[in-house]
Write a protein that holds these residues in place. Structure first.
Motif, PDB file in Angstrom:
ATOM      1  N   GLN A  91     -77.534  13.797 -21.590  1.00 10.15           N
ATOM      2  CA  GLN A  91     -76.455  14.284 -22.462  1.00 10.15           C
ATOM      3  C   GLN A  91     -75.840  13.133 -23.249  1.00 10.15           C
ATOM      4  OE1 GLN A  91     -74.460  18.454 -21.283  1.00 10.15           O
ATOM      5  NE2 GLN A  91     -73.262  16.688 -20.817  1.00 10.15           N
ATOM      6  N   GLU A  92     -75.723  11.968 -22.623  1.00  9.15           N
ATOM      7  CA  GLU A  92     -75.182  10.799 -23.316  1.00  9.15           C
ATOM      8  C   GLU A  92     -76.149  10.261 -24.361  1.00  9.15           C
ATOM      9  OE1 GLU A  92     -74.184   8.172 -20.063  1.00  9.15           O
ATOM     10  OE2 GLU A  92     -72.526   9.479 -19.418  1.00  9.15           O
ATOM     11  N   GLU A  93     -77.451  10.319 -24.077  1.00  7.95           N
ATOM     12  CA  GLU A  93     -78.470   9.852 -25.022  1.00  7.95           C
ATOM     13  C   GLU A  93     -78.632  10.806 -26.209  1.00  7.95           C
ATOM     14  OE1 GLU A  93     -82.245   8.929 -23.180  1.00  7.95           O
ATOM     15  OE2 GLU A  93     -81.238   7.898 -21.535  1.00  7.95           O
ATOM     16  N   TYR A  94     -78.392  12.080 -26.003  1.00  6.64           N
ATOM     17  CA  TYR A  94     -78.592  13.104 -27.032  1.00  6.64           C
ATOM     18  C   TYR A  94     -77.318  13.938 -27.231  1.00  6.64           C
ATOM     19  CZ  TYR A  94     -83.599  12.142 -26.505  1.00  6.64           C
ATOM     20  OH  TYR A  94     -84.832  11.536 -26.460  1.00  6.64           O
ATOM     21  N   PRO A  95     -76.196  13.315 -27.579  1.00  2.00           N
ATOM     22  CA  PRO A  95     -74.938  14.071 -27.669  1.00  2.00           C
ATOM     23  C   PRO A  95     -74.954  15.166 -28.739  1.00  2.00           C
ATOM     24  CG  PRO A  95     -74.670  11.910 -28.635  1.00  2.00           C
ATOM     25  CD  PRO A  95     -76.019  11.914 -27.975  1.00  2.00           C
ATOM     26  N   ASP A  96     -75.756  14.980 -29.775  1.00  3.18           N
ATOM     27  CA  ASP A  96     -75.817  15.972 -30.855  1.00  3.18           C
ATOM     28  C   ASP A  96     -76.966  16.958 -30.694  1.00  3.18           C
ATOM     29  OD1 ASP A  96     -73.625  14.744 -32.096  1.00  3.18           O
ATOM     30  OD2 ASP A  96     -74.940  13.321 -33.129  1.00  3.18           O
ATOM     31  N   ASP A  97     -77.828  16.713 -29.712  1.00  3.84           N
ATOM     32  CA  ASP A  97     -79.051  17.509 -29.600  1.00  3.84           C
ATOM     33  C   ASP A  97     -79.227  18.251 -28.283  1.00  3.84           C
ATOM     34  OD1 ASP A  97     -80.169  16.695 -32.150  1.00  3.84           O
ATOM     35  OD2 ASP A  97     -80.518  14.734 -31.234  1.00  3.84           O
ATOM     36  N   PHE A  98     -78.376  17.979 -27.285  1.00  4.90           N
ATOM     37  CA  PHE A  98     -78.615  18.538 -25.954  1.00  4.90           C
ATOM     38  C   PHE A  98     -77.302  18.860 -25.263  1.00  4.90           C
ATOM     39  CE2 PHE A  98     -79.241  17.544 -21.314  1.00  4.90           C
ATOM     40  CZ  PHE A  98     -80.024  18.635 -21.001  1.00  4.90           C
ATOM     41  N   VAL A  99     -77.290  19.997 -24.564  1.00  3.94           N
ATOM     42  CA  VAL A  99     -76.139  20.364 -23.740  1.00  3.94           C
ATOM     43  C   VAL A  99     -76.651  20.971 -22.433  1.00  3.94           C
ATOM     44  CG1 VAL A  99     -75.863  22.674 -24.752  1.00  3.94           C
ATOM     45  CG2 VAL A  99     -73.898  21.538 -23.688  1.00  3.94           C
ATOM     46  N   LEU A 100     -75.973  20.601 -21.360  1.00  4.78           N
ATOM     47  CA  LEU A 100     -76.303  21.154 -20.058  1.00  4.78           C
ATOM     48  C   LEU A 100     -75.236  22.150 -19.656  1.00  4.78           C
ATOM     49  CD1 LEU A 100     -78.117  20.375 -17.230  1.00  4.78           C
ATOM     50  CD2 LEU A 100     -75.731  20.182 -16.592  1.00  4.78           C
ATOM     51  N   LEU A 101     -75.665  23.366 -19.367  1.00  3.68           N
ATOM     52  CA  LEU A 101     -74.776  24.389 -18.831  1.00  3.68           C
ATOM     53  C   LEU A 101     -75.045  24.461 -17.338  1.00  3.68           C
ATOM     54  CD1 LEU A 101     -75.217  27.234 -21.502  1.00  3.68           C
ATOM     55  CD2 LEU A 101     -73.702  25.225 -21.557  1.00  3.68           C
ATOM     56  N   ALA A 102     -74.112  23.945 -16.542  1.00  2.00           N
ATOM     57  CA  ALA A 102     -74.228  23.950 -15.084  1.00  2.00           C
ATOM     58  C   ALA A 102     -73.676  25.282 -14.597  1.00  2.00           C
ATOM     59  CB  ALA A 102     -73.467  22.768 -14.498  1.00  2.00           C
ATOM     60  N   VAL A 103     -74.580  26.213 -14.319  1.00  2.00           N
ATOM     61  CA  VAL A 103     -74.207  27.597 -14.016  1.00  2.00           C
ATOM     62  C   VAL A 103     -74.357  27.875 -12.520  1.00  2.00           C
ATOM     63  CG1 VAL A 103     -74.695  30.022 -14.485  1.00  2.00           C
ATOM     64  CG2 VAL A 103     -74.899  28.338 -16.330  1.00  2.00           C
ATOM     65  N   THR A 104     -73.267  28.261 -11.905  1.00  2.00           N
ATOM     66  CA  THR A 104     -73.269  28.628 -10.495  1.00  2.00           C
ATOM     67  C   THR A 104     -73.553  30.125 -10.372  1.00  2.00           C
ATOM     68  OG1 THR A 104     -71.618  26.928 -10.073  1.00  2.00           O
ATOM     69  CG2 THR A 104     -71.901  28.587  -8.382  1.00  2.00           C
ATOM     70  N   PRO A 105     -74.678  30.496  -9.727  1.00  2.00           N
ATOM     71  CA  PRO A 105     -74.987  31.922  -9.579  1.00  2.00           C
ATOM     72  C   PRO A 105     -74.084  32.634  -8.580  1.00  2.00           C
ATOM     73  CG  PRO A 105     -76.702  30.591  -8.563  1.00  2.00           C
ATOM     74  CD  PRO A 105     -75.747  29.644  -9.223  1.00  2.00           C
ATOM     75  N   GLY A 106     -73.385  31.874  -7.737  1.00  2.00           N
ATOM     76  CA  GLY A 106     -72.495  32.500  -6.775  1.00  2.00           C
ATOM     77  C   GLY A 106     -73.187  32.977  -5.516  1.00  2.00           C
ATOM     78  N   PHE A 107     -74.290  32.323  -5.149  1.00  2.00           N
ATOM     79  CA  PHE A 107     -74.953  32.686  -3.889  1.00  2.00           C
ATOM     80  C   PHE A 107     -73.959  32.506  -2.742  1.00  2.00           C
ATOM     81  CE2 PHE A 107     -79.062  31.158  -6.023  1.00  2.00           C
ATOM     82  CZ  PHE A 107     -79.366  32.419  -6.474  1.00  2.00           C
ATOM     83  N   THR A 108     -73.354  31.319  -2.660  1.00  2.00           N
ATOM     84  CA  THR A 108     -72.312  31.064  -1.670  1.00  2.00           C
ATOM     85  C   THR A 108     -71.098  30.387  -2.292  1.00  2.00           C
ATOM     86  OG1 THR A 108     -73.257  28.932  -1.004  1.00  2.00           O
ATOM     87  CG2 THR A 108     -73.953  30.874   0.242  1.00  2.00           C
ATOM     88  N   ASP A 109     -71.308  29.661  -3.390  1.00  2.00           N
ATOM     89  CA  ASP A 109     -70.202  28.967  -4.054  1.00  2.00           C
ATOM     90  C   ASP A 109     -69.305  29.932  -4.816  1.00  2.00           C
ATOM     91  OD1 ASP A 109     -71.020  26.509  -3.148  1.00  2.00           O
ATOM     92  OD2 ASP A 109     -71.695  25.765  -5.091  1.00  2.00           O
ATOM     93  N   THR A 110     -68.027  29.621  -4.806  1.00  2.00           N
ATOM     94  CA  THR A 110     -67.045  30.372  -5.589  1.00  2.00           C
ATOM     95  C   THR A 110     -66.644  29.538  -6.798  1.00  2.00           C
ATOM     96  OG1 THR A 110     -65.177  29.378  -4.426  1.00  2.00           O
ATOM     97  CG2 THR A 110     -66.120  31.402  -3.466  1.00  2.00           C
ATOM     98  N   LYS A 111     -65.849  30.137  -7.647  1.00  2.00           N
ATOM     99  CA  LYS A 111     -65.319  29.418  -8.793  1.00  2.00           C
ATOM    100  C   LYS A 111     -64.520  28.199  -8.320  1.00  2.00           C
ATOM    101  CE  LYS A 111     -63.519  31.875 -12.105  1.00  2.00           C
ATOM    102  NZ  LYS A 111     -62.605  32.636 -12.977  1.00  2.00           N
TER     103      LYS A 111
END
Length: 189
Positions: A91-111
């Motif tokens: 993300q730091e190398e490609y600030p204009d070209d890449f984004v990471l969406l860290a998505v929690t499916p909620g198997f056990t983790d909550t918000k």
């Protein structure tokens, strides 16, 4: 006696067959609903929406112009966490070209679990909850699970597991380089 039972069953069987075949007005509305619903992994991913840790709706289409990686993860997943420094570096190398969406499916983790993790770690990810069940729609059986979308908003591929931080870095970098937005002259931006 058997004939009498049969005569009573025929109308019930016919009614059941007609209802089961979708006769009447309900078949049209069901058919229209099915046509409006995405039918492929690509449709589901390209139209995906999530909920931010603040409760806002976030869509994959909000990031058009960047290669998007939807990383399905949870706080207990060691292979997921092992790749986070590598993904931060990309993300730091490609600030204009890449984004990471860290998505929690909620198997056990909550918000709250995801929020605590985000506070404790210095990653510049967009943390989201899979509030609309994308993981179910695309058949996620385990994590880490990654879905990729190109800069134009088109689904590229999916992958499950990790090859370790170094190999994950090379693989994701290759995807970014191949699918990042190009300027009008055809060269990459």
């Amino acid at each position: 006696m058997i004939v009498g039972v049969f005569k009573k069953m025929v109308p019930l069987l016919l009614a059941g067959l007609l209802a089961g075949c979708g006769g009447g007005e309900n078949s049209e509305s069901t058919s229209q609903k099915e046509q409006a619903e995405p039918q492929t992994t690509a449709d589901y991913v390209e139209q995906a929406t999530f909920t931010s840790l603040d409760g806002d709706t976030v869509s994959v289409s909000d990031f058009k112009g960047k290669v998007v990686m939807i990383d399905l993860w949870e706080t207990w997943c060691k292979p997921c966490l092992a790749s986070f420094p590598t993904l931060q570096k990309l993300q730091e190398e490609y600030p204009d070209d890449f984004v990471l969406l860290a998505v929690t499916p909620g198997f056990t983790d909550t918000k709250e679990d995801a929020r605590a993790f985000a506070r404790e770690h210095d990653y510049d990810f967009t943390y989201l909850m899979d509030s609309n069940g994308l993981h179910e729609k695309v058949g996620v059986q385990g994590i880490p699970f990654k879905l990729y979308v190109d800069a134009e908003g088109n689904f590229i591929q999916k992958s499950m597991g990790s090859y370790g931080p170094d190999q994950d870095y090379k693989k994701v970098k290759e995807i970014i380089e191949k699918h990042k937005q190009q300027d009008e002259a055809g060269s990459e931006t």
